[in-house]
Design an enzyme around this catalytic site. Sequence first.
Site, PDB file in Angstrom:
ATOM      1  N   GLU A   1       0.902  -1.172   0.000  1.00  0.00           N
ATOM      2  CA  GLU A   1       0.000   0.000   0.000  1.00  0.00           C
ATOM      3  C   GLU A   1       0.927   1.205   0.000  1.00  0.00           C
ATOM      4  OE1 GLU A   1      -3.247  -0.378  -0.066  1.00  0.00           O
ATOM      5  OE2 GLU A   1      -3.459  -2.467   0.526  1.00  0.00           O
TER       6      GLU A   1
ATOM      7  N   CYS B   1      -1.592   9.597   2.500  1.00  0.00           N
ATOM      8  CA  CYS B   1      -1.285   9.013   1.189  1.00  0.00           C
ATOM      9  C   CYS B   1      -2.295   9.459   0.145  1.00  0.00           C
ATOM     10  CB  CYS B   1      -1.269   7.506   1.290  1.00  0.00           C
ATOM     11  SG  CYS B   1      -2.733   6.850   2.091  1.00  0.00           S
TER      12      CYS B   1
ATOM     13  N   GLU C   1       5.088  13.027  -4.773  1.00  0.00           N
ATOM     14  CA  GLU C   1       4.358  13.062  -3.505  1.00  0.00           C
ATOM     15  C   GLU C   1       5.136  13.935  -2.527  1.00  0.00           C
ATOM     16  OE1 GLU C   1       4.265   9.464  -1.018  1.00  0.00           O
ATOM     17  OE2 GLU C   1       2.121   9.822  -0.774  1.00  0.00           O
TER      18      GLU C   1
END
Length: 497
Positions: free
Chosen positions: A266, A301, A400
């Site tokens: 993940e 996230c 990110e």
Amino acid sequence: MSTPSTAWHERAAGLRLDGRAVINGQRVAAVDGQTFAKHSPIDSRFLTQVARGQAADVDAAVMAARAAFDDRRWAGKAPAVRKKILQRFADKILAAKEELALLETLDMGKPIQYSLSVDVPAAARCIAWYAEAVDKVYDEIAPTPDTALALITREPMGVIGAIVPWNYPMIMAAWKLGPALAAGNSVVLKPSEKSPLTACRLAELAVEAGIPPGVFNVVPGFGHEAGEALALHLQVDAIGFTGSTRVGRRMLDYAGRSNLKRVYNELGGKSAFVVFEDYADLPRAARTLAGSMFFNQGESCNAPSRVLVQASVAEEFTALLAAEAPKYAPGDPLHPATELGALVDETQLRTVMGYIESGLSEGARCLTGGRQARTETGGFYVEPTVFAAATPQMRITREEIFGPVTAVIAFETEAQAIALANDSSYGLQASVWSDQLNRAHRVARALRAGTVHVNQYDEDDITVPFGGYKQSGNGRDKSLHAFDKYTELKTTWIRLD
Ligand code: NAD
């Protein structure tokens, strides 16, 4: 006398902090006695020494987990019995709510109001939900000819290594523990070195709740030491990993170099938030975006950090967003009214400030924020930051950031919006804002992401899967689908004469 702003500080001063591992139901120091110092990102205060787990500690934990699995002290219990014990575990988490919330806030800097209202209840609900599910899930019988019976059953996989990040330490641990333990596995949890304290406490509560020793172990330590040893261990059957895409790649490599253990990744995200001109309530979209983006200091996230807005409303929308951002001014995480707390550590602060500098040097316009804040505290705070006039090539729109920074790109047509949204190596989440039914469905289908939101962003529940397309990962946490990760599917053929 305590005031709302001093009460949590006073409690923090009286808190019992224990950074030792939990192996076979016991608190233990690292085999070689090594520790590392854990400081709080709130103000750099020293919290405690934490056991620095290495290969020997991981081996002890894995062998305890293996012994517990092999003698079926947990897997052999009826599902209804595991259910009761796990429900007790969830109740104990809720009963320790204030202590766990305080540990989480001190360890990684999130506001105490959210540790209390989100992190602790979500972790408990996750454990309770899988507990309640486990005696209601049936196996299958295949439609075979009369001469045979074929049973398709699910069996626990064995020893699960759970390696988790620091942004939602308890929730990420619970997303692994809930399905893995309910299904009858044993678990070795390696929390992030940046947020180890709640994990160790959870393991103690699990033992108090009646989960047999050895079934749930915690080894704190660094990724390249304890994490690597766990992911390479030959007695670990699967790794449930949540973290960066960079380290997720390594998990696949560790599995390839060891026993081909299953790897469920993940990973990171750069989620697109797509606003069309036909969406009537732009203030609502801007409010939702700010709330989701700046929640948890942007260290989520699924943070909607790539904002795509149709050119005709881009200026209006960006102004609305820029007006929302200052409502999330950084504050003392232990003050009950604070909305945005401290970033997890100085490294993260430098990373986020580096992205802000790159946005400026690449020509994006910083409308609000952009600076470090509360430097006098010794903690790590950054103002909520909105960039306008960004382009798809900039680092701030591709990578990110994992901080309170978002960037707006304008687009002209629906086709262009879809192409831009999908032009990412990530595919965790996305959202589409439109009042046209056909467009909303059309775009939702076209977006390559594990979750697509329509005209909202903040719905979330343990009942739905969570995970990504592309380099955002492969597994799915939450929902009944998570049982797929921690069970093996067995076919048993029986001849019928
Ligand atoms: P990270 O990858 O640096 O670390 C995650 C975990 O892996 C930590 O426990 C760390 O100690 C361990 N680790 C690090 N290097 C390792 C190595 N070489 N071998 C074995 N283990 C190692 O990530 P982070 O900074 O803790 O967390 C942030 C990342 O997590 C972001 O990319 C974020 O998007 C992602 N995340 C994803 C989800 C999701 O559900 N998809 C949820 C939360 C966070």
